[in-house]
Design an enzyme around this catalytic site. Structure first.
Site, short mmCIF file in Angstrom:
data_model
loop_
_atom_site.label_atom_id
_atom_site.label_comp_id
_atom_site.label_asym_id
_atom_site.label_seq_id
_atom_site.Cartn_x
_atom_site.Cartn_y
_atom_site.Cartn_z
N SER A 298 0.79 -1.06 -0.03
CA SER A 298 -0.01 -0.01 0.02
C SER A 298 0.95 1.20 -0.09
O SER A 298 1.90 1.28 0.29
CB SER A 298 -1.02 -0.05 1.16
OG SER A 298 -1.57 1.28 1.21
N LYS A 353 -4.59 -6.67 3.40
CA LYS A 353 -4.58 -5.43 2.58
C LYS A 353 -6.09 -5.08 2.03
O LYS A 353 -6.17 -4.15 1.84
CB LYS A 353 -3.41 -6.01 1.26
CG LYS A 353 -3.91 -4.88 0.15
CD LYS A 353 -2.96 -3.57 0.37
CE LYS A 353 -3.35 -2.45 -0.56
NZ LYS A 353 -3.37 -2.54 -1.78
N HIS A 356 -7.32 -3.23 4.74
CA HIS A 356 -7.02 -2.02 4.72
C HIS A 356 -7.85 -0.98 3.70
O HIS A 356 -7.93 0.18 4.03
CB HIS A 356 -5.34 -2.29 4.11
CG HIS A 356 -4.72 -0.83 3.67
ND1 HIS A 356 -4.99 -0.17 2.77
CD2 HIS A 356 -3.96 0.17 4.28
CE1 HIS A 356 -4.25 0.83 2.42
NE2 HIS A 356 -3.64 1.04 3.48
N ASN A 357 -7.72 -1.68 2.32
CA ASN A 357 -8.47 -0.90 1.34
C ASN A 357 -10.09 -0.62 1.92
O ASN A 357 -10.77 0.60 1.35
CB ASN A 357 -8.56 -1.72 -0.06
CG ASN A 357 -7.32 -1.54 -0.48
OD1 ASN A 357 -6.12 -1.14 0.10
ND2 ASN A 357 -7.13 -1.75 -1.72
N GLU A 360 -9.98 2.26 4.06
CA GLU A 360 -9.61 3.10 3.17
C GLU A 360 -10.68 3.70 2.30
O GLU A 360 -11.17 4.98 2.30
CB GLU A 360 -8.71 2.77 2.12
CG GLU A 360 -8.22 3.93 1.31
CD GLU A 360 -7.10 3.34 -0.04
OE1 GLU A 360 -6.32 2.75 0.60
OE2 GLU A 360 -7.53 3.15 -0.87
#
Ligand code: NDP
Length: 630
Positions: A298, A353, A356-357, A360
């Site tokens: 990232s 990940k 994480h997105n 986000e």
């Protein structure tokens, strides 16, 4: 420890020529040579003279001594050559401790007959020929080594070693936005690279060549359009980092490169692959003795270039072999530690990940909703909102996304703010969708991620579903909220977003037995990645003590103190005809969690009514299930 020095470790059974070749190589390279046999204890030598094979406990101290020579050389940034039989994998592991990325294993390979013949001509050596068979018996041929045929003449052997050890350390596949930036980052850190990008006539030509030409730091890299020479340009075990389109394209490339790989080689997928695809690929490639690591990366283009956050997973043994390469390019946390850490087995890195997105998505949407309120209800111009966001960004609300939005809101094209010229339609590449599906499959209420994702979908639909574009925002009849209330609402919603995101990770860790370290995941998200923020620093401490954010007293008190402002913001925004899916989802989540008058009993009764799904009773601690003929 400096990493420019190299340890050349020549291994093989006794009589394979380790000392002779080692000394020749040392003379050619002008570096010291150490014969491992010189580091045996007196008792080991006595045993061997007496024809008694050494056992593992005899060898332990000896192997540690050899490890010490290597590590001392590396600390002094001095390359050395060491000759040592190192026949078993576990011996090699002891020798190589703390030398990852700096050691070349060179295996001198030959038949027993040839070695016996050579041994017969040797004088004054304590190893009797009779012990040769015991060496062949325990030899575990190292996959990850440069294999040298000892029937060749000495100079050819030395030349081959020099040629092989001079090859590239890392291959990068895919020189798009991310691959090119990562390659530049590695090159700046002194990693010797081979670069590959596919060739499509008239569309994708000379991609690697152009990158090498355009960026000075890539000038020493080698460029390829064919897979075979690309693979051959890499030293063994080969480490190949793919940064290409996720999905079918990644599978196609794996199939293309696989015939050129050998046992022990390591393929790393840095793209945004689905975690289940990664798990499947690990299992598939393991059967071919190829290691596969899936890693989240990232930070976007700038992060890739200057230091991304990196989330690798897969076989730990293979990870250890690439750890130094990931750490060297990763962003560093406030204590100087790399924002890269082994996440766990399978596709756990890509799962992390993906979440994480998801976080986000909701972080972006919360900023957008706050902007909309300030712009359309309070009537602030973009530059004024930028000033306010800049002020917030100096304190506990500091985040990369808020800082980016300050720049966005300041940008003008002619007299107009660029933001006003951008079409009101948001795209996505699928990770928010996957995060929503995974949360749902795990039974975790990720209403904020879902709200942010669906807000993007609505933006693509609204024109086709019904044209209400003429409708303007109605100013709320009540007095406008204070800016402090808006700030407090945003603060509260962000905490809830992080609570939901980490709750998905906790559930996945239990479900898939990944043993995720939530505090360390928060740590590697404090720099390099898109959701880095002051709040993430708090997450490190909170998850160090609890595996559930709302169990943290400080966080709990903060949410209680901020809830009224969140409520006021939601009421005012809705009364002003604003869409606020993420703020509303966060408030609704709090209400559902803390509601005295819950709704789930009605749902359960309805389920029992039409489907005999049964229910449990509040006053029955045994957990008995009841059914009523309604
Ligand atoms: P780009 O579109 O800029 O680059 C994609 C790369 O993949 C290109 O080099 C392309 O080659 C290559 N490629 C596409 N199809 C194939 C194929 N069939 N065989 C071989 N190579 C192929 O994308 P990004 O650099 O942005 O992204 C790369 C990966 O990284 C993706 O998985 C993405 O999801 C992920 N990612 C992206 C981030 C970002 O911020 N952009 C952040 C983190 C991860 P060609 O040039 O020939 O088309």
């Amino acid at each position: 420890m400096k990493r420019s020095a190299k340890i050349y470790l020549l291994m093989g059974v006794s009589g394979s020529g380790k000392t002779t070749i080692g000394q020749l190589l040392a003379a050619q390279l002008g570096i010291p040579f150490f014969d491992g046999d010189d580091f045996h204890s007196a008792s080991n030598i006595e045993k061997m003279k007496a024809g008694i094979p050494l056992d593992d406990s005899d060898r332990y101290e000896w192997l540690k001594n050899i490890n010490r020579i290597g590590n001392e050389a590396l600390v002094a940034d001095r390359s050395v050559i060491i000759a040592c039989s190192a026949l078993k994998k576990k011996y090699r592991e002891i020798i190589a401790e703390h030398m990852e990325g700096s050691i070349f294993w060179i295996f001198l390979q030959g038949s027993k007959e040839l070695i016996q013949k050579r041994m017969a001509t040797r004088k004054e050596h304590y190893m009797p020929i009779s012990l040769l068979q015991s060496q062949f018996d325990i030899l575990e041929i190292p996959n990850e080594s440069i294999k040298i045929d000892i029937s060749l003449d000495k100079q050819t052997m030395v030349n081959t070693i020099l040629e092989e050890t001079n090859k590239s350390t890392l291959g990068v596949v895919g020189l798009g936005v991310m691959g090119k930036s990562l390659a530049r980052n590695w090159a700046r850190n002194g990693v010797k690279l081979s670069l590959y990008n596919r060739y499509i006539k008239g569309v994708e030509e000379k991609v690697a060549e152009n990158a090498i030409h355009n960026y000075t730091e890539l000038n020493t890299a080698l460029g390829f359009v064919d897979v075979k020479p690309f693979v051959q340009s890499l030293m063994q075990p080969r480490i190949i980092f793919m940064m290409i389109k996720a999905g079918r394209e990644t599978d196609q490339f794996i199939d293309e490169i696989l015939p050129h790989l050998e046992a022990g080689d390591i393929l790393v997928d840095g793209g945004n692959s689905h975690y289940e695809d990664t798990k499947r690929r690990i299992a598939y490639l393991e059967k071919q003795q190829i290691h596969f690591i899936g890693t989240g990366v990232s930070g976007g283009e700038k992060g890739a270039l200057n230091g991304p956050s990196i989330m690798p997973s897969g076989p730990f043994e293979a990870y250890k072999k690439i750890e130094h390469l990931l750490n060297t390019i990763a962003a560093k946390d406030k204590n100087g530690k790399p924002c890269a850490a082994y996440i766990g087995p399978d596709g756990s890195g890509h799962f992390v990940k993906m979440i994480h997105n998801g976080i986000e998505y909701a972080e972006m949407q919360l900023i957008a909703e706050t902007y909309a309120y300030l712009r359309y209800v309070q009537g602030l111009a973009p530059n004024k909102i930028a000033d306010l966001f800049h002020e917030w960004n100096q304190g506990t609300l500091r985040s990369y996304l808020l800082e980016s939005t300050v720049h966005i809101l300041q940008k003008k094209e002619g007299d107009a703010y660029l933001i006003d010229l951008i079409l009101d339609v948001a795209g996505n590449k699928g990770t928010g969708n996957w995060a929503t599906i995974s949360a749902s499959e795990l039974g975790i209420p990720a209403g904020m991620i879902t709200g942010a994702l669906f807000a993007r979908y609505v933006s693509t639909l609204k024109e086709s579903v019904c044209n209400l574009r003429q409708q303007t925002v109605t100013n709320s009849t009540d007095q406008s909220l204070s800016l402090n209330t808006v700030k407090a609402a945003y603060t509260a919603a962000r905490i809830i977003n992080h609570q939901q995101g980490f709750l998905i990770l906790k559930a996945a860790s239990l479900e898939f037995k990944w043993d995720l370290d939530l505090s360390n995941i928060a740590r590697i998200w404090t720099n390099g990645c898109i959701i880095r923020s002051a709040l993430m620093e708090e997450m490190i401490i909170a998850f160090h003590q609890h595996d559930e954010l709302f169990n943290d007293d400080k966080i709990q008190q903060e949410i209680i103190a901020l809830k009224q402002d969140l409520k006021s913001f939601c009421i005012h925004s809705l009364a002003s005809d604003l869409s606020i899916p993420c703020h509303a989802a966060s408030l609704d989540y709090l209400n559902s969690l803390h509601a005295k008058h819950a709704t789930a009993n009605i749902i359960q009764a309805q389920r029992d009514f039409f489907g005999a799904h049964t229910y449990q009773k509040r006053d029955d601690v045994t957990g008995t299930f009841y059914h009523t003929e309604w």
